[in-house]
Design a protein around this motif. Sequence first.
Motif, PDB file in Angstrom:
ATOM      1  N   GLU A   1       0.633  -1.168   0.003  1.00 32.28           N
ATOM      2  CA  GLU A   1      -0.019  -0.002   0.117  1.00 32.28           C
ATOM      3  C   GLU A   1       0.770   1.359   0.044  1.00 32.28           C
ATOM      4  N   ILE A   2       2.178   1.071   0.554  1.00 29.23           N
ATOM      5  CA  ILE A   2       2.901   2.330   0.575  1.00 29.23           C
ATOM      6  C   ILE A   2       3.422   2.681  -0.810  1.00 29.23           C
ATOM      7  N   ASP A   3       3.155   4.137  -1.554  1.00 31.20           N
ATOM      8  CA  ASP A   3       3.556   4.187  -2.426  1.00 31.20           C
ATOM      9  C   ASP A   3       4.645   5.356  -2.770  1.00 31.20           C
TER      10      ASP A   3
ATOM     11  N   GLU B   1      -0.659  10.815   4.808  1.00 30.07           N
ATOM     12  CA  GLU B   1      -1.718  10.595   3.831  1.00 30.07           C
ATOM     13  C   GLU B   1      -2.328  11.870   3.512  1.00 30.07           C
ATOM     14  N   PRO B   2      -3.257  12.040   2.364  1.00 25.72           N
ATOM     15  CA  PRO B   2      -3.987  13.246   2.087  1.00 25.72           C
ATOM     16  C   PRO B   2      -4.910  13.600   3.136  1.00 25.72           C
ATOM     17  N   ALA B   3      -4.932  14.753   3.731  1.00 26.09           N
ATOM     18  CA  ALA B   3      -5.779  15.438   4.650  1.00 26.09           C
ATOM     19  C   ALA B   3      -7.120  15.279   4.355  1.00 26.09           C
ATOM     20  N   THR B   4      -7.980  14.699   5.374  1.00 24.08           N
ATOM     21  CA  THR B   4      -9.195  14.518   4.753  1.00 24.08           C
ATOM     22  C   THR B   4     -10.165  15.573   5.381  1.00 24.08           C
ATOM     23  N   GLU B   5      -9.602  16.435   6.293  1.00 23.25           N
ATOM     24  CA  GLU B   5     -10.540  17.648   6.844  1.00 23.25           C
ATOM     25  C   GLU B   5      -9.729  18.818   6.376  1.00 23.25           C
TER      26      GLU B   5
ATOM     27  N   SER C   1       7.647  18.906   3.434  1.00 27.66           N
ATOM     28  CA  SER C   1       7.280  19.771   2.342  1.00 27.66           C
ATOM     29  C   SER C   1       7.555  18.906   1.112  1.00 27.66           C
ATOM     30  N   VAL C   2       8.539  18.113   1.078  1.00 28.11           N
ATOM     31  CA  VAL C   2       8.725  17.106  -0.098  1.00 28.11           C
ATOM     32  C   VAL C   2       7.553  16.227  -0.177  1.00 28.11           C
ATOM     33  N   VAL C   3       7.250  15.676   0.731  1.00 28.49           N
ATOM     34  CA  VAL C   3       6.320  14.720   0.753  1.00 28.49           C
ATOM     35  C   VAL C   3       4.892  15.151   0.581  1.00 28.49           C
ATOM     36  N   ASP C   4       4.762  16.364   1.034  1.00 30.43           N
ATOM     37  CA  ASP C   4       3.348  17.122   0.810  1.00 30.43           C
ATOM     38  C   ASP C   4       3.137  17.426  -0.664  1.00 30.43           C
ATOM     39  N   GLY C   5       4.487  17.879  -1.276  1.00 29.45           N
ATOM     40  CA  GLY C   5       4.196  18.159  -2.642  1.00 29.45           C
ATOM     41  C   GLY C   5       3.861  17.119  -3.543  1.00 29.45           C
ATOM     42  N   LEU C   6       4.572  15.862  -3.143  1.00 30.45           N
ATOM     43  CA  LEU C   6       4.466  14.500  -3.713  1.00 30.45           C
ATOM     44  C   LEU C   6       2.681  14.146  -3.719  1.00 30.45           C
ATOM     45  N   ILE C   7       2.352  14.387  -2.318  1.00 28.18           N
ATOM     46  CA  ILE C   7       0.951  13.780  -2.302  1.00 28.18           C
ATOM     47  C   ILE C   7      -0.124  14.795  -2.961  1.00 28.18           C
ATOM     48  N   GLN C   8       0.151  16.286  -2.836  1.00 27.26           N
ATOM     49  CA  GLN C   8      -0.475  17.168  -3.856  1.00 27.26           C
ATOM     50  C   GLN C   8      -0.508  17.022  -5.139  1.00 27.26           C
ATOM     51  N   SER C   9       0.595  16.700  -5.560  1.00 29.05           N
ATOM     52  CA  SER C   9       0.439  16.483  -7.136  1.00 29.05           C
ATOM     53  C   SER C   9       0.267  14.875  -7.615  1.00 29.05           C
ATOM     54  N   GLY C  10      -0.477  14.019  -6.681  1.00 29.45           N
ATOM     55  CA  GLY C  10      -0.920  12.951  -6.854  1.00 29.45           C
ATOM     56  C   GLY C  10       0.151  12.006  -6.991  1.00 29.45           C
ATOM     57  N   VAL C  11       1.308  12.229  -6.803  1.00 32.91           N
ATOM     58  CA  VAL C  11       2.316  10.972  -6.902  1.00 32.91           C
ATOM     59  C   VAL C  11       1.943   9.987  -5.875  1.00 32.91           C
TER      60      VAL C  11
ATOM     61  N   LYS D   1      -0.288   8.534  -2.287  1.00 37.76           N
ATOM     62  CA  LYS D   1      -1.349   8.621  -1.249  1.00 37.76           C
ATOM     63  C   LYS D   1      -1.128   8.090  -0.063  1.00 37.76           C
ATOM     64  N   LYS D   2       0.051   7.230   0.254  1.00 35.78           N
ATOM     65  CA  LYS D   2       0.402   6.922   1.547  1.00 35.78           C
ATOM     66  C   LYS D   2       1.898   6.772   1.716  1.00 35.78           C
ATOM     67  N   ALA D   3       2.434   7.676   2.357  1.00 37.33           N
ATOM     68  CA  ALA D   3       4.088   8.165   2.103  1.00 37.33           C
ATOM     69  C   ALA D   3       4.535   7.490   3.339  1.00 37.33           C
ATOM     70  N   LEU D   4       5.685   6.694   3.341  1.00 37.24           N
ATOM     71  CA  LEU D   4       6.287   6.668   4.508  1.00 37.24           C
ATOM     72  C   LEU D   4       7.677   7.638   4.552  1.00 37.24           C
TER      73      LEU D   4
END
Lengths: 80, 353
Positions: free
Chosen positions: B73-75, B169-173, B122-132, B134-137
């Motif tokens: 599940e980790i991408d 993970e992407p914020a849900t709220e 910041s880097v992980v946030d960018g990769l989540i925001q760009s859709g790269v 969804k579940k980052a370690l």
Amino acid sequence: MTRLEFKTIVGKIIETDPARLAADTELRKLGGFDSLNILTLMIELDERFEIRLEPEEVAALKVYGDLERLMAAHGAPLTD
Amino acid sequence: MNAAITALHYCLPPVRLEQEELARRFDPKQIAAIAKMSGITGRRIAPPGVTASDLAMVAAQRLLAARGIAPAEIDLLVFVSQTGDHQIPATACVLHGRLGLGPHCAAFDLGLGCSAYPYALSVVDGLIQSGVAKKALLLNADTLSHVIDPRDRGLVPLHGDAAVATLLEPATEAGTGLLGVLLGTDGTGAPHLMIPVSGARKPRSAETKRDITDPSGSVRTDEHLAMNGPAIFHFSVYKMPDVIREALAKFRVTLNEVDLIIFHQANRTMLELIYKALGVPEAKRFYFMEKIGNTSGAATPLALAEAVRQGKIQPGSRVLLASFGAGLSWGVALLRMPAAGSAIVEADVEYPA
């Protein structure tokens, strides 16, 4: 602040009898003028006199007289 | 959506380096004085053969197991360290294999020290925001004890080893997750905290193994970490309050609106001076270094994880992180923990025997 009061402060920090602190006393030959006590001295000068020593100023310290000159340069000259 | 921290876990190495041992190795009076100033009276050290990535792997495995997350599940895997396993390949790639992650998981290293966590967030946030991803370690780990000369009286008493795993993970709220980041560098200060012989610039030789003894009798070689204490002190105590004020202005938030302010766990006296300069009340200060030492790039997330474990950070809490050190490099991050669900991971933090 008098020279004697200042020597007492410095002597306490660098663990040296203030009477040993003459203008030409080489600081690095005093066992207590080590990296930790230099930081303590920086903190003390900031808290007591609002003097912020630059790292370059600290690195240039050779003799005790340099410290008194730094005080004067930062607007806190010592009196006799 | 921006990234939110949904789980945090850490791992401490097994060796305890206590005051008594240091008092035997160095001048006991000096060791006591260092403890008084630094607030550090114990360190956790990785024994020979245990690397930063080993600690990180344990923290990651326990986090995944506790949350019931399958490795596939980790991408995204980001390993952040200055004490990686090899020059080639990236330690993240090695960890990817050891953790059994899937072929669609990106893996790379970030090489920063004490300031690393806000950069990595910041880097992980960018990769989540760009859709790269969804579940980052995110794995922050360092074993500075392996690059500090054991005879260095200035650095040995201050430092320990540790690893921290952060699940993002992407914020849900809306209004939660990573809300702001300010990053900066002063490269002219790079020599102030450096291993002079540790890469391509200057190859190892008989000369670089030569002992360097300072006037107080502390010994190291150029193949070990060296620190200009007054320069690092000056940067930390005088520069960081201004940086944090700038960050608060950029984030349009006041200290009153933040629940906890966590700094890189360098030295208690230094942190107290920064807190005092900013006017941070005692209730919003947090320290986690006394028995573990300054753990370099792992120190900020380690304090964050421990604050979560101690309940100082609750779901919905707003936290300001400020990290600073080698580079000279700094970062400030504002985050709000998800209101739904705790980031606590109920698992052992000790490296397995």
